[in-house]
Scaffold this active site. Sequence first.
Site, PDB file in Angstrom:
ATOM      1  N   CYS A  98      12.625   3.379  -2.138  1.00 47.28           N
ATOM      2  CA  CYS A  98      13.076   2.553  -3.256  1.00 47.28           C
ATOM      3  C   CYS A  98      13.986   3.415  -4.128  1.00 47.28           C
ATOM      4  O   CYS A  98      13.807   3.500  -5.340  1.00 47.28           O
ATOM      5  CB  CYS A  98      11.902   1.971  -4.047  1.00 47.28           C
ATOM      6  SG  CYS A  98      10.699   3.177  -4.625  1.00 47.28           S
ATOM      7  N   GLY A 138      -1.089  -0.821  -0.766  1.00 44.94           N
ATOM      8  CA  GLY A 138      -1.139  -1.755   0.351  1.00 44.94           C
ATOM      9  C   GLY A 138      -0.154  -2.909   0.336  1.00 44.94           C
ATOM     10  O   GLY A 138      -0.297  -3.829   1.146  1.00 44.94           O
TER      11      GLY A 138
END
Length: 434
Positions: free
Chosen positions: A361, A242
Amino acid sequence: MTPAARLSAAIDLIATIDGQRIPAAKALKEWGTAHRYAGSGDRAAIAGLVWDVLRRRASSAFIMDDDSARSRVLGMLKVERAMTPDAIAALCDGGRFSPQPLSDVEHAALSGRTLDGAPPHVAGDYPEWLDGAFIEMFGDDRVAEATAMASRAPLDLRVNTLRAKREKVLASLAHLGASETPWSPLGLRIELGADARNPGVQAEQDFIKGAVEVQDEGSQLATLLSAAKPGEQVIDLCAGAGGKTLALAAMMQGKGRLIATDSDKRQLAPIHERLSRAGVHNCDIRAPKGPADPLADIHASADLVLVDAPCTGTGTWRRNPDAKWRMRPGALEIRLKDQAEVLARAATLVKPGGRIAYVTCSVLPAENGGQVKAFVAGHPEFAVTPPAEVAAALWDKAEDFLAATRTTPEGLLMTPLRTGTDGFFVSVLRKSGA
């Protein structure tokens, strides 16, 4: 423990990691359990040595012309810690709990060998099989880029604007040495030395009350570049624990509809407590239950779908150096398949005029520009938003930020060398019609 004893422990740990082929985090935890006399400062210093050896594994072995655990630790002290041969020799005095004295060969290597002439993948400390991808992405800069990816990362925090303002949190965390991040208007940074312990941020009142979350500045920026707005319908399709969901909620100011889901419901476990602490009330958590689609009721109605795609994580090597040496080509192939599938799913959720923010990423072109090209070719109703328009979400810093990133027609890439963040790729894809 003395510095010499810490060095001995690090050598033993590297040998254990090599010999037993276990993750470094597990080896460090087991060592701490077995050596209860070691204080927190000792454990932090030893962990710092171990992680630095893993960050500079190839170059350290090259310096010593030997790939043993001891040689890599000694080589790291020169390559990463910039220690002189005499300073290293002083630690290796052969006393109780100290490493054995340097041999003539070791002293000569520390005194005379450099990384001049080392292959790029050795000088930059990355797996050789990734050299082609690094050439494609970075060209002649690949050693400098990879070296920056091998340095220790700072601790970055994101101020939750639903609970506090950055100026106030900055003042209350001054005792931790917090400063403003260079790019994110929400970020705070705590620089960490080689032997520093991570500060106990989770025990700070600002964290307990939901005013701050731990989040790399690059991750903050990736979310900001999605340009989520109050009143929109936003879906975080790969929400995990989250981190970006919380950032999206703050951007939406509690207005609109935010949906967070993930293909692995176990990853969603921490999100409920985090949302409550952060004061988020407009987020619907959709955990998968069996074969049913948790988003079956969403039909081309979302203003924004954030795809924080599953990836190799090459952009986070500063934080997880163990992972880069464990990575194999097969892992990349699996991730490429996962990314294509999640992008295709996102396409069905976006309304005409809506957008997908595709984020990884990773610094690998196949996971970034390559995926975007393939997606647009198969979904001609989507077009890539020019990076200059995407960067405009950062307002007064947009021009400088764009100049710092590596941009392609498919998106923009942040790197430790250029932006001081983890490696993050961002592409915003807009659907035609309105």
